[in-house]
Scaffold this motif. Structure first.
Motif, PDB file in Angstrom:
ATOM      1  N   ARG A 156       0.956  -1.149  -0.164  1.00 16.34           N
ATOM      2  CA  ARG A 156      -0.031  -0.023   0.058  1.00 16.34           C
ATOM      3  C   ARG A 156       0.720   1.240  -0.197  1.00 16.34           C
ATOM      4  NH1 ARG A 156      -3.880  -1.743   4.867  1.00 16.34           N
ATOM      5  NH2 ARG A 156      -4.878  -3.391   4.111  1.00 16.34           N
ATOM      6  N   ILE A 157       0.366   2.368  -0.554  1.00 16.67           N
ATOM      7  CA  ILE A 157       0.979   3.528  -0.505  1.00 16.67           C
ATOM      8  C   ILE A 157       0.516   4.449   0.468  1.00 16.67           C
ATOM      9  CG2 ILE A 157       1.528   5.658  -1.959  1.00 16.67           C
ATOM     10  CD1 ILE A 157       1.365   4.103  -4.257  1.00 16.67           C
ATOM     11  N   GLN A 158       1.371   5.013   1.245  1.00 15.82           N
ATOM     12  CA  GLN A 158       0.889   5.937   2.324  1.00 15.82           C
ATOM     13  C   GLN A 158       1.697   7.068   2.404  1.00 15.82           C
ATOM     14  OE1 GLN A 158       2.142   3.662   5.800  1.00 15.82           O
ATOM     15  NE2 GLN A 158       0.063   2.306   5.747  1.00 15.82           N
ATOM     16  N   ARG A 159       0.946   8.097   2.117  1.00 12.38           N
ATOM     17  CA  ARG A 159       1.402   9.444   2.316  1.00 12.38           C
ATOM     18  C   ARG A 159       1.073   9.849   3.802  1.00 12.38           C
ATOM     19  NH1 ARG A 159      -1.132   8.451  -2.137  1.00 12.38           N
ATOM     20  NH2 ARG A 159      -0.006   8.664  -4.112  1.00 12.38           N
ATOM     21  N   LEU A 160       2.444  10.474   4.371  1.00 12.65           N
ATOM     22  CA  LEU A 160       2.436  10.391   5.816  1.00 12.65           C
ATOM     23  C   LEU A 160       1.309  11.432   6.473  1.00 12.65           C
ATOM     24  CD1 LEU A 160       6.133   9.565   6.859  1.00 12.65           C
ATOM     25  CD2 LEU A 160       4.091   8.154   6.759  1.00 12.65           C
TER      26      LEU A 160
ATOM     27  N   THR B  64      -4.205  16.940  10.282  1.00 13.67           N
ATOM     28  CA  THR B  64      -3.539  17.363   9.229  1.00 13.67           C
ATOM     29  C   THR B  64      -4.434  16.997   7.763  1.00 13.67           C
ATOM     30  OG1 THR B  64      -1.533  16.754  10.160  1.00 13.67           O
ATOM     31  CG2 THR B  64      -1.389  16.945   7.822  1.00 13.67           C
ATOM     32  N   ARG B  65      -5.122  15.802   7.930  1.00  7.42           N
ATOM     33  CA  ARG B  65      -5.978  15.585   6.648  1.00  7.42           C
ATOM     34  C   ARG B  65      -7.235  16.559   6.498  1.00  7.42           C
ATOM     35  NH1 ARG B  65      -8.764   9.853   6.782  1.00  7.42           N
ATOM     36  NH2 ARG B  65      -6.814   9.272   7.528  1.00  7.42           N
ATOM     37  N   VAL B  66      -7.772  16.989   7.667  1.00 11.90           N
ATOM     38  CA  VAL B  66      -8.778  17.988   7.544  1.00 11.90           C
ATOM     39  C   VAL B  66      -8.439  19.059   6.867  1.00 11.90           C
ATOM     40  CG1 VAL B  66     -10.093  19.520   9.080  1.00 11.90           C
ATOM     41  CG2 VAL B  66      -9.883  17.031   9.633  1.00 11.90           C
ATOM     42  N   LYS B  67      -7.189  19.727   7.275  1.00 16.45           N
ATOM     43  CA  LYS B  67      -6.319  20.729   6.818  1.00 16.45           C
ATOM     44  C   LYS B  67      -6.248  20.627   5.211  1.00 16.45           C
ATOM     45  CE  LYS B  67      -4.046  22.311  10.734  1.00 16.45           C
ATOM     46  NZ  LYS B  67      -2.681  22.493  11.424  1.00 16.45           N
TER      47      LYS B  67
ATOM     48  N   GLY C 135       2.308  15.589  10.688  1.00 15.99           N
ATOM     49  CA  GLY C 135       1.657  16.644  11.291  1.00 15.99           C
ATOM     50  C   GLY C 135       2.044  18.062  10.556  1.00 15.99           C
ATOM     51  N   THR C 136       2.708  17.751   9.272  1.00 19.36           N
ATOM     52  CA  THR C 136       2.956  19.032   8.770  1.00 19.36           C
ATOM     53  C   THR C 136       2.602  18.787   7.094  1.00 19.36           C
ATOM     54  OG1 THR C 136       4.726  20.312   7.547  1.00 19.36           O
ATOM     55  CG2 THR C 136       5.090  17.794   7.575  1.00 19.36           C
TER      56      THR C 136
END
Length: 1477
Positions: free
Chosen positions: A69-73, A80-83, A397-398
């Motif tokens: 699976r590809i994971q973008r941290l 962070t995803r909400v942003k 977190g960035t």
């Protein structure tokens, strides 16, 4: 200060780590049940197998191929995803207008647009924030420093980027348009949104929905952004912006705010020629006219100004748009209607993409190691786990950095083989590894072992009953989730780098879900079951900040990690590794499993297996179930049957009348799911003919279809009548256990007054052993409670007894295992919270009350000021506290307080003037200060320390000053010392130097008073008192004014004494001045002994020493103590009488000694105390005989002068006039001293004697004159005189005793008066006699010289041998003079050598007159013009004819000439010359 970035990650606390023994490790379920009470509190735990447990790796590495699976941290983290989703929506909004979103920079940091938008919304919106000027508040909330106009920048960015978007969503004035500025594009970063269209068709795991596009390098900094003209850069978007504020908000904003416009780059569109279409009417083939009219004005004129929408081909005049456009923009443009449609599309569900590449284990490891080493720029094995952990949470977190990793998760072991060896597998197991095939910790066995209830699930469930494999790389993660059906899970890391885990206990599951929904509500709105998708994580620090307990651990190779029911867990891999995991369920999980099914039903989530089916399967095997499992199944079936009966009654009441038996266990789970909640149906379901193959559970009977309920059919697996027997069978199996369990439960839940003794609990345990109840939670709890009660009872008894078995004491300190008061308080609460009662509990409670009273008393005492009077109270408290076997922090404080109080008491005692009148000494102060330094600081001790330190400083300064005054040279004045003493007054300290200074001042005052009394009295000063005062003054370090005068007087006296000594002393004299001046006290043999002793001491030391005789000390003391001269004269008169008396006795003894005796050898004479021999001399005073070689004879044998021995000759006997001058000078000094009194007495005595002697001489002269008148001739008289001198001892005997005494007293006088010589001549002449030619000599006396005539003849008869002997003696005299010794007479040396040559010849019969050569004659030079040389060394020469001594300088002879040649004086030379003629 800039915008706050993410804080550095703080690792949560560690979870429990268990290391079972081989015995414990043998049964995995028993061990897990044992650790469950501890481990379930943290949700996860780690188990380290015994070191020798090392199963072989059995996976087929060559066949193992997988697609990760590809994971973008940063897409994983919820906030962070909400942003990112928000930024995607903003970017999409602007992209539809042909513009690229630029993220603004504020204070050199990327602006958090999501946070800004949220804060403005919370404050009431843009208009309210502007109206109430809250931008500064918002800036400070976002972490910006005030005072830098950041608020105005935030307003500008919000108004430019966010405000149009918010107005669009609110639907305000869709026809108002805004022109977008492109100024200062270089300061912003380009934001690249999701490629949604490209990712919609990608298969997602585990969700079926599409996922957003990749965000790699989304925040790329734009290095060179081309600027285009304002006409080409303008775009019309559906919003109200800055440029239309005059139309929309003119009434609200009277004064427009000038802000800096930051541009948004326009997306460059380079359409292909075949796909491009013109915005102008003339480029379009002429269609019907009504198709091309402006939707704003409804007109079709100005066709060249008509703008076509790229989405719907609607037309708009450029000048009808607000504001109007001067030119047609490039690129795609959407009309307001199309823009609304695009932005209103629902967001796709988030999920992981599958990589395009298929990996083998080796290729994946190479990729993983390369990624980690390149990322950290160091070998993979050297990267610390802490660094990887902090970097992982920073990346997730960035939004500025995109890091993509791949994770090989959920790989089926059934296809490629498990990492553990299995029976019948392809992996060949070595004989010594066969034990691992059936080991319970082999994950292939664990899920299906008897204690696991999953053994009753008929189907193989991949991931639950069959292990899954996981191949990880650095940063690959597994998100927050709980296991399916809230089951247990166990994970084993076969090899590779560690795996970091985070877990929350099961009781905090709902709290964790609530926090995540609160912090990221947007995600749960679109995906209610988001946490079941394993695609979302949240920073553990964030969860912990909201009260969620989180624990962590690092799982290393060869270690197990166990998660407990409903325990959320997540984590990531530190690097390339290989793990394997499986689920299992124990008896205690049964209630949670049913709750999980109800929870899934609410979330519309499918079940992995049917819980009801599993329970029924176990009930159908009731006879084989153990009693504990049977009891749990019976309880679960009661709930199941009750619910099923209620649902069936509800359906029946709805009107469902058709029923049909249906064996749902024959269908696959996918074919029997509820169409509404996706629950797996087993006991019953509703179907309708209109929807074949579709069913609903009884909970959703109304959601099946719109057909009448009468058409529905109730499909059931069992009737209720079938279920009750099954439940009864299980009940019968668990009946004995249930009865025991109910009694145990009742006892354990009893209230305080109904609690039973611990013996009852022991009886229950014994009963369980007798009936062989299997291990279960209740039995385990009973055993733990009993063990705890027994331990608590033992500890309580030890506390009551005041001793502990495990403690040790060092120096009276606390035990290492002593309880604290809080622990004891908690222990007492634990005693009362125990399900059983203990007899020690009330006693321990009473002890605790005593300890608390002690603490209160101690606290009150410690809060008071420290005083010296509190020593006894503190000691009593310490004694009381030491009786408690509890760690009391007050004891240490009380010991410190005791030290402080004792120190204050010592200080108070030292400062008590009654006990210590002298006050504190400097050493005492230093010791007290040194002791006080080690004390715990306290205001009371600090004040006392400061006072002591100040006193010590002042005292040291005073002591130093006093010492300086005492050692000052020249000494200070008395006033200076007095002023110094005024500073000492009032200082409560013992200051030795200051006391010495005070004593010095007192002595100076006394001395000055004595000096003043001496000066005022007008009396003659006494030398002793004067000397004493001077000595005392020198010992007083004060400048005394009278001292100079007294020193002058003393120096004058000393000068006088030196003058008197020069006047009286002979060379190398052994007598003091007072001994010379006073009448002699000792005479005779005692004096000889003293003289020999003093002579020996002088010869040995080489210097002159004045040794005072004891008798003279008495005389000197008597003279010094005399108050006036009269008493001194009286003392000296007594000494004179003693002198005369002693001398008379001495003379008589010496004269009797010289009478002829038979034993001449026994006679001791002279200073050498040897028998008489050779030439002898007799002293005229003491009448003792002396060898001529031992003493110096008279200088002129022809001169009729009395010869005195060295003992009797004490001085040079100066003239009376000279002595009177000395006395006169002493009277001018006006100081009385013993020598002065003695001198005065000597003068008075001399004058008195001189008068008496004058009378005798006058009477003799008168008789002599009468005789001459009778006709005596001069020649005959001269001869008679010469003859009488030779036999004077005979004549003296004829004189009267009065003249004899007068002569003796005259010889005793130390004054030279002419009467002495006259009287001596008178004694020699004596009265006329007829028989004078034959005078006999006394025996044993050999005269040194004969008559002058005989002496001359002896000189003529000198041989050449005698002359050589004389020269040798002259040379010896020269050597002796060089040594500073006075030479003996040459005649003595010659006589000595002649005596040696004659070898003790007989005594000659020479005339006694030869002994008249005295030492006085030898000290006078007979030269006519004597120069009288002075000095320590005076050189003499002796005439070889007359034997007289002359000064070499007076006769002109050198030392060399005298040593080599014979010397003859002038007189002898003239005489010999006349004879030769």
């Amino acid at each position: 200060m800039t915008q706050r970035g993410p804080a550095e990650f703080t690792p949560p606390p560690e979870c429990p780590v268990f290391e079972p023994s081989w015995e414990e490790f043998a049964d995995p379920f028993a061990f897990i049940n044992k650790i469950r009470p501890i481990a379930e509190k943290t949700g996860i735990c780690k188990v380290r197998p015994p070191p020798d447990w090392q199963p072989p790796f059995a996976c087929d590495v060559d066949r193992l191929h997988f697609t990760p699976r590809i994971q973008r941290l940063n897409e994983l983290e919820a906030q962070t995803r909400v942003k990112l989703n928000f930024l995607d929506q903003i970017a999409k909004f602007w992209e539809l207008q042909g513009c690229k979103l630029k993220i603004p920079h504020v204070e050199r940091k990327i602006l958090d647009l999501y946070h800004l938008n949220k804060l403005v919304a919370e404050e009431g919106g843009f208009d309210l924030v502007c109206r109430e000027r809250r931008w500064t508040k918002i800036a400070m909330t976002m972490g910006f420093a005030p005072g830098k106009a950041v608020g105005s920048h935030l307003r500008a960015h919000y108004e430019r980027v966010l405000y149009p978007y918010n107005l669009f969503h609110s639907g305000t004035n869709l026809l108002c348009l805004q022109k977008v500025s492109v100024d200062d594009v270089n300061e912003d970063k380009e934001y690249k949104p999701h490629d949604l269209l490209q990712r919609q068709n990608i298969h997602i795991q585990p969700s079926d929905t599409s996922a957003p596009a990749r965000r790699a390098k989304r925040m790329k900094t734009e290095v060179s952004t081309p600027f285009v003209s304002e006409q080409l850069c303008c775009r019309f978007i559906i919003t109200v912006g800055l440029h239309l504020s005059q139309f929309c908000f003119s009434n609200e904003r009277e004064v427009p705010i000038q802000v800096k416009q930051e541009p948004v780059e326009i997306k460059e569109i380079n359409p292909e020629p075949e796909k491009s279409k013109s915005r102008y009417k003339k480029n379009i083939p002429p269609p019907p006219v009504d198709m091309y009219v402006c939707l704003v004005c409804g007109k079709g004129n100005d066709e060249d100004r008509l703008l076509l929408c790229d989405g719907c081909d609607d037309s708009y005049h450029t000048f009808c748009l607000i504001p109007p456009l001067n030119d047609v923009p490039r690129g795609d443009w959407r009309c307001p209607k199309c823009l609304a449609q695009e932005c209103s599309k629902p967001q796709e569900a988030f999920g992981f993409e599958q990589a395009c590449r298929d990996y083998s284990l080796k290729s994946f490891g190479e990729m993983a190691d390369s990624f980690k080493s390149d990322y950290f720029n160091m070998p993979v094995h050297m990267v610390p786990t802490e660094l990887v952990e902090k970097e992982f949470w920073r990346l997730v977190g960035t939004i500025e950095e995109d890091v993509t990793v791949e994770y090989g998760a959920d790989i089926a072991s059934k296809e490629f083989g498990s990492g553990f060896p299995i029976k019948g597998g392809k992996f060949k197991v070595a004989p010594h590894d066969e034990k691992y095939l059936g080991c319970g910790w082999n994950l292939n066995n664990m899920a299906m072992m008897t204690p696991s209830v999953l053994t009753h699930v008929t189907a193989d469930i991949c991931g639950m009953t069959l292990p899954w494999l996981y191949v990880g790389m650095c940063f690959s993660s597994f998100c927050w989730h709980i296991e399916d059906h809230w089951s247990y899970s166990i994970n084993y890391l076969h090899w590779g780098e560690p795996k970091t885990w985070y877990g929350a206990p099961g009781f905090a599951a709902e709290q964790l879900e609530a926090v995540m929904k609160k912090l990221a509500p947007e995600l749960f709105e679109s995906q209610p079951d988001l946490l079941h998708q394993l695609v979302t994580i949240m920073n553990p620090n964030t969860l912990m900040a909201h009260g969620v307990p989180i624990y962590r651990t690092n799982q290393c190779a060869g270690e197990f990690v166990i998660t407990f029911p409903r325990s959320y867990h997540s984590g990531f891999n530190q690097g390339f590794n290989f793990a394997e995991a499986v689920n299992f369920c124990t008896v205690d999980w049964m209630p949670l499993g049913r709750q999980c099914v109800d929870h899934y039903r609410q979330l519309h989530r499918y079940c992995v297996f049917s819980h009801d089916e599993m329970v029924c399967n176990m009930a159908m095997k009731a006879d084989s179930l153990d009693v504990v499992l049977a009891s749990a199944v019976q309880k679960d079936m009661q709930i199941m049957i009750k619910g099923e009966r209620e649902l069936r009654d509800k359906v029946r009441k709805m009107g469902v009348v058709q029923c049909e038996l249906f064996e749902y266990n024959l269908l696959a789970d996918d074919e029997r799911q509820c169409v509404k909640c996706r629950t797996t149906c087993y006991l019953s379901a509703l179907t309708c003919p209109c929807r074949p193959g579709v069913q609903v559970c009884l909970h959703h009977a109304h959601d099946l279809c719109s057909c009448p309920v009468s058409n529905y059919t109730l499909n059931y697996r069992f009737t209720l009548d079938d279920l009750y027997p099954m439940m009864n069978a299980v009940r019968q199996r668990a009946e004995s256990y249930d009865e025991w369990a109910s009694r145990v439960t009742e006892v354990m839940k009893a209230k305080l007054d109904k609690k039973r003794n611990v013996t009852v609990f022991r009886a229950f345990l014994e009963e369980s052993d007798e009936k062989a109840f299997p291990e279960n939670d209740l039995l385990r709890q009973l055993r733990l409670v009993t063990q705890d009660a027994e331990k608590c009872s033992s500890v309580a008894q030890q506390l009551l007894n005041g001793k502990r078995q495990t403690r040790y004491r060092t120096g009276g300190g606390n035990s290492i295992n002593q309880l604290t008061v809080e622990e004891m308080r908690s222990f007492v609460r634990q005693l009362y919270n125990l399900p059983c009662s203990l007899t020690q509990a009330p006693l321990l409670k009473e002890l605790l009350n005593s300890i608390e009273d002690f603490q209160q008393h101690s606290e009150k005492l410690l809060s008071d000021e420290v005083s010296a009077d509190s020593v006894s109270e503190v000691e009593s408290l310490l004694e009381e506290g030491s009786r408690f076997d509890v760690c009391l922090p007050e004891l240490l404080l009380l010991r410190e307080r005791l030290e402080q109080a004792r120190w204050l008491a010592v200080v108070q005692q030292a400062e008590d003037l009654v006990l210590n009148p002298c006050g504190l000494s400097l050493d005492s102060m230093r010791r007290l200060i040194d002791r006080g330094v080690g004390l715990t600081p306290h205001p009371s001790t600090e004040r006392t320390m400061a006072r002591l330190q100040e006193l010590l400083t002042v005292s040291e300064e005073l002591e130093e000053k006093a010492q300086g005054l005492l050692k000052a040279r020249p000494p200070e004045s008395l006033e200076t010392l007095r002023s110094m003493l005024t500073q000492v007054d009032g200082v409560p300290a013992y200051l030795p130097n200051c006391l010495l200074l005070q004593d010095t001042v007192n002595r100076a005052k006394e001395w000055l008073q004595e000096a003043e009394d001496l000066q005022v009295g007008g009396q003659t000063l006494v030398l002793s008192s004067l000397s004493d005062m001077v000595l005392r003054a020198h010992a007083i370090p004060v400048r005394l004014e009278p001292l100079d005068q007294l020193e002058v007087l003393v120096s004058e006296v000393q000068a006088w004494k030196e003058s008197a000594a020069k006047t009286f002393f002979i060379k190398n004299s052994y007598f003091t001045l007072l001994e010379v001046l006073c009448p002699r006290w000792e005479v005779g043999s005692s004096l000889k002994k003293k003289m020999r002793k003093m002579k020996g001491e002088c010869m040995s030391s080489g210097k002159k020493k004045l040794v005072k005789l004891d008798s003279m000390s008495d005389v000197e003391r008597a003279l010094s103590d005399s108050k006036d001269s009269a008493s001194a004269m009286f003392t000296l008169a007594e000494v004179r009488l003693k002198e005369l008396e002693s001398l008379c006795a001495l003379r008589a003894a010496n004269e009797s000694k010289l009478l002829p005796t038979a034993d001449c050898a026994a006679l001791k004479v002279c200073m050498c105390q040897k028998p008489p021999m050779g030439a002898m001399l007799q002293c005229e005073l003491c009448r003792d005989a002396f060898h001529s070689v031992c003493v110096r004879g008279p200088s002129d044998p022809l001169d009729p002068e009395a010869w005195l021995c060295p003992l009797c000759l004490r001085s040079t006997k100066p003239p009376l006039a000279k002595i009177q001058t000395l006395l006169s000078s002493l009277q001018h000094i006006r100081v009385r001293l013993p020598e002065g009194d003695a001198l005065r007495y000597m003068i008075e005595r001399t004058v008195s004697w001189q008068r008496r002697a004058r009378e005798v001489i006058d009477s003799y002269d008168h008789s002599l004159t009468s005789q001459e008148c009778r006709g005596a001739s001069p020649t005959q008289s001269h001869r008679t005189t010469g003859h009488k001198r030779k036999v004077r001892h005979y004549i003296t005997d004829c004189l009267s005793s009065e003249v004899e005494e007068l002569m003796v007293e005259g010889l005793l006088l130390q004054v030279s008066v002419p009467e002495t010589q006259q009287l001596y001549r008178l004694l020699l002449s004596g009265p006329p006699t007829t028989n004078t030619s034959h005078t006999e000599h006394p025996p044993y006396l050999t005269p040194k010289h004969s008559s002058p005539q005989r002496e001359v003849r002896s000189g003529d008869a000198i041989t050449s041998a005698e002359k050589k002997a004389k020269r040798r003696m002259n040379r010896e005299d020269a050597e002796i003079r060089d040594r500073g010794m006075k030479p003996k007479s040459k005649k003595q040396r010659m006589v000595t050598e002649k005596r040696r040559e004659r070898k003790a010849a007989s005594v000659s019969a020479s005339d006694v007159s030869q002994s008249e050569d005295s030492e006085e004659d030898m000290t006078q030079c007979p030269a006519e013009n004597c120069l009288q040389p002075e000095g320590e060394e005076v050189y003499w020469v002796q005439c070889d004819c007359c034997n007289r001594w002359f000064h070499m300088i007076c006769v002109g002879v050198s030392a060399e000439l005298a040593a080599e040649e014979d010397y003859m004086c002038v007189t002898c030379s003239t005489t010999n010359t006349g004879r030769r003629k």
